[in-house]
Design a protein around this motif. Structure first.
Motif, short mmCIF file in Angstrom:
data_model
loop_
_atom_site.label_atom_id
_atom_site.label_comp_id
_atom_site.label_asym_id
_atom_site.label_seq_id
_atom_site.Cartn_x
_atom_site.Cartn_y
_atom_site.Cartn_z
N ASN A 193 -27.93 3.66 0.19
CA ASN A 193 -27.67 2.44 0.95
C ASN A 193 -27.18 2.75 2.36
OD1 ASN A 193 -25.09 3.35 0.47
ND2 ASN A 193 -24.28 1.39 -0.23
N GLY A 194 -27.24 4.03 2.74
CA GLY A 194 -26.84 4.43 4.07
C GLY A 194 -25.36 4.66 4.24
N LEU A 195 -24.60 4.66 3.12
CA LEU A 195 -23.15 4.81 3.21
C LEU A 195 -22.63 5.71 2.10
CD1 LEU A 195 -20.58 3.74 4.70
CD2 LEU A 195 -20.43 2.00 2.92
N ALA A 196 -21.99 6.81 2.49
CA ALA A 196 -21.28 7.65 1.53
C ALA A 196 -19.89 7.04 1.36
CB ALA A 196 -21.20 9.09 2.02
N GLU A 197 -19.68 6.37 0.25
CA GLU A 197 -18.49 5.52 0.10
C GLU A 197 -17.20 6.34 0.01
OE1 GLU A 197 -19.26 3.05 -3.25
OE2 GLU A 197 -21.01 2.10 -2.36
N VAL A 198 -16.23 5.91 0.80
CA VAL A 198 -14.90 6.53 0.80
C VAL A 198 -13.88 5.42 0.56
CG1 VAL A 198 -13.17 7.75 2.17
CG2 VAL A 198 -15.58 8.37 2.38
N TYR A 199 -13.01 5.64 -0.41
CA TYR A 199 -11.96 4.67 -0.75
C TYR A 199 -10.60 5.28 -0.42
CZ TYR A 199 -15.66 2.22 -3.22
OH TYR A 199 -16.82 1.56 -3.52
N ASN A 211 -14.23 3.19 4.05
CA ASN A 211 -15.37 2.54 4.70
C ASN A 211 -16.04 1.49 3.80
OD1 ASN A 211 -16.70 4.08 2.79
ND2 ASN A 211 -17.69 5.45 4.25
N THR A 212 -15.37 1.10 2.70
CA THR A 212 -15.95 0.18 1.74
C THR A 212 -14.93 -0.89 1.37
OG1 THR A 212 -17.21 2.04 0.86
CG2 THR A 212 -17.19 0.02 -0.44
N ILE A 256 10.85 0.53 -3.58
CA ILE A 256 9.68 1.40 -3.56
C ILE A 256 8.44 0.59 -3.92
CG2 ILE A 256 8.60 3.47 -4.51
CD1 ILE A 256 11.39 4.47 -5.22
N GLY A 257 7.40 0.72 -3.13
CA GLY A 257 6.11 0.11 -3.43
C GLY A 257 5.06 1.19 -3.61
N GLU A 258 4.16 0.98 -4.59
CA GLU A 258 3.09 1.95 -4.81
C GLU A 258 1.82 1.21 -5.26
OE1 GLU A 258 3.71 4.81 -7.90
OE2 GLU A 258 2.08 6.11 -7.22
N ILE A 259 0.70 1.58 -4.67
CA ILE A 259 -0.60 1.04 -5.09
C ILE A 259 -1.01 1.76 -6.36
CG2 ILE A 259 -3.02 0.71 -4.45
CD1 ILE A 259 -2.06 0.81 -1.50
N THR A 260 -1.08 1.03 -7.46
CA THR A 260 -1.36 1.68 -8.74
C THR A 260 -2.81 1.58 -9.17
OG1 THR A 260 -0.67 -0.34 -9.91
CG2 THR A 260 1.00 1.36 -9.55
N SER A 261 -3.57 0.62 -8.64
CA SER A 261 -4.99 0.52 -9.00
C SER A 261 -5.69 -0.42 -8.04
CB SER A 261 -5.17 0.04 -10.44
OG SER A 261 -4.71 -1.30 -10.59
N PHE A 262 -7.02 -0.29 -7.96
CA PHE A 262 -7.86 -1.23 -7.22
C PHE A 262 -9.29 -1.06 -7.69
CE2 PHE A 262 -7.60 2.68 -4.81
CZ PHE A 262 -8.89 2.90 -4.33
N GLU A 263 -10.16 -2.01 -7.30
CA GLU A 263 -11.53 -2.04 -7.79
C GLU A 263 -12.51 -2.24 -6.64
OE1 GLU A 263 -11.62 -5.26 -10.54
OE2 GLU A 263 -10.49 -4.20 -12.09
N ASP A 264 -13.77 -1.91 -6.90
CA ASP A 264 -14.81 -2.26 -5.94
C ASP A 264 -15.24 -3.70 -6.20
OD1 ASP A 264 -16.48 -2.23 -8.16
OD2 ASP A 264 -17.46 -0.35 -7.65
N LEU A 265 -16.21 -4.19 -5.45
CA LEU A 265 -16.60 -5.59 -5.55
C LEU A 265 -17.35 -5.89 -6.83
CD1 LEU A 265 -17.66 -6.35 -1.87
CD2 LEU A 265 -15.40 -6.42 -2.94
N GLN A 266 -17.76 -4.85 -7.57
CA GLN A 266 -18.42 -5.05 -8.85
C GLN A 266 -17.45 -4.96 -10.02
OE1 GLN A 266 -19.86 -2.85 -6.40
NE2 GLN A 266 -20.93 -4.72 -5.78
#
Length: 421
Positions: free
Chosen positions: A175-181, A212-213, A279-289
């Protein structure tokens, strides 16, 4: 004489008759001429001025533009379709869009040779004679995708139908994008110091999408120390789970953007001896799917302070009475490994907790009264008496004292080998 007269009379009568007959013929011709011209003008009146010009082959011909696409019928190959003209862009639809005599020239299909197709023409089922080079299926890696669509036709794991593997610098799905999270968190407070029991303090967590996503369903875990109680939760703009002590950012967070969350707590105790670190920490996240993702430079939910998905902020009830008491004389020893030491507010005052050091200002002066550039001393100052001055910013109160710089490292003996005879 009589005969001559009679002859003259007869000649005169004949001449008169001939003239009358000639005038009648001329009159008839004139009438016929008028009738013919009237008929001609009547026929002309039934036509437009343009039609009159068309009678003359030497006059320019005015062409029509039936579809109003600014191209006349002499150049428009389909003057009933405004989307077809010499200025149109050729698309894959089985017709000559740009009127150059070719159909779908230079265009590929959908990457797959479907049933009934003579070539990869995107499902149009054109005969083989209309196939173009880029529509001919060339699948070197055997993954079922035309090389015109496969961004790496030498790797069976890379094609438009492949599953993207994030953070590996490879575009698997073409898709023209090497996805980086990559998500990063910063935590600040509006009132880090001089808080009293019962005060409500606001902390702000800012989540930045440095990848980039786009992502969503970001879960932010908040760790509350004893002495703080979350309040005004109903006023927070995002979902708060009081049991799990976490926020969930449901909305989509676009690449190169950020979102801020305000978090309010009420102070229950008023001593600097307590640990008041939020203290804050990002513990999880998802893509749009809805697929769970990993951060490129952080591990979720590991309480690692050095990672950029975790950050903390302090709020202390320090210095609320503006009072300062400095030790008049202190001894400061340099570290045996670094040969340096830092003189801090808590090390020269009995009333300041180490967590409150950042609030105060300390200034050092050498034995000649010259201000030192920092509050860090080194081995070159051993034996010197350093004057320190401590100030409290809110009330501008100050106190001072003397510090003796010492070296308490054990001596090192160097003995040369010798022989006793």
């Amino acid at each position: 004489m009589g005969e001559l007269t009679n002859t003259s009379v007869r000649l005169g009568i004949l001449a008169s008759i001939n003239l009358s007959f000639l005038s009648a013929r001329i009159f008839k011709c004139f009438i016929l001429f008028l009738l013919m011209n009237l008929i001609a003008f009547s026929a002309i009146a039934k036509h437009s001025v343009t039609d009159i010009f068309l009678v003359n082959p030497n006059d320019p011909v005015k062409m029509m533009d039936s579809d109003n696409d600014s191209y006349t019928s002499d150049v428009d190959c389909d003057d009933n379709n405004p989307l077809v003209n010499p200025g149109a862009i050729e698309i894959l639809n089985g017709i000559d869009d740009n009127c150059n005599g070719n159909v779908d020239e230079g265009l590929c299909g959908n990457g797959i040779l479907e049933a009934g197709e003579a070539c990869d023409d995107g499902g149009l089922n054109d005969p083989a004679s209309s196939c173009y080079n880029c529509q001919i299926v060339n699948d070197a890696d055997g993954d079922g995708f035309n090389s015109a669509f496969d961004c790496n036709d030498d790797d069976i794991n890379i094609n438009p139908n492949a599953t993207e593997i994030p953070n590996n610098n490879v575009d698997e799905d073409c898709n023209g994008l090497a996805e980086v999270y990559d998500l990063a968190l910063t935590t600040i407070t509006s009132s880090p110091i001089n808080n009293s029991i019962g005060d409500i303090i606001k902390f702000t967590f800012t989540i930045a999408n440095e990848g980039n996503t786009n992502v969503n369903n970001i879960v932010l875990q908040v760790t509350n120390p004893s002495g703080f109680t979350p309040v005004n939760i109903d006023n927070t703009p995002l979902g708060w789970d009081n049991v799990a002590s976490s926020f969930t950012v449901i909305s989509e967070l676009s690449s190169a953007s950020n979102i801020s969350i305000d978090y309010y707590i009420q102070l229950e105790v008023g001593s600097c001896e307590e640990d008041f670190t939020i203290i804050g920490e990002i513990t999880s996240f998802e893509d749009l799917q809805g697929n769970s993702l990993e951060d490129i430079d952080s591990q979720p939910d590991n309480s690692e302070a050095s990672e950029d998905d975790q950050d903390e902020a302090f709020a202390f009830p320090c210095g609320s009475n503006c009072a300062l008491t400095c030790r008049s004389n202190v001894n400061v020893s340099v570290d045996e490994l670094s040969c340096m030491a830092e003189i801090t507010p808590s090390s020269i005052s009995e009333d300041i907790d180490t967590d409150c050091d950042f609030y105060y200002t300390i200034t050092l002066f050498d034995e000649n009264g010259l201000e030192l550039p920092t509050n860090v001393i080194d081995a070159s100052m051993v034996g010197m008496l350093i004057t320190y001055e401590l100030s409290e910013p809110e009330c501008n109160n100050k106190c001072s004292g003397i510090a003796l710089i010492e070296d308490k490292m054990a001596p090192t003996l160097s003995v040369q080998d010798f022989t006793v005879s």
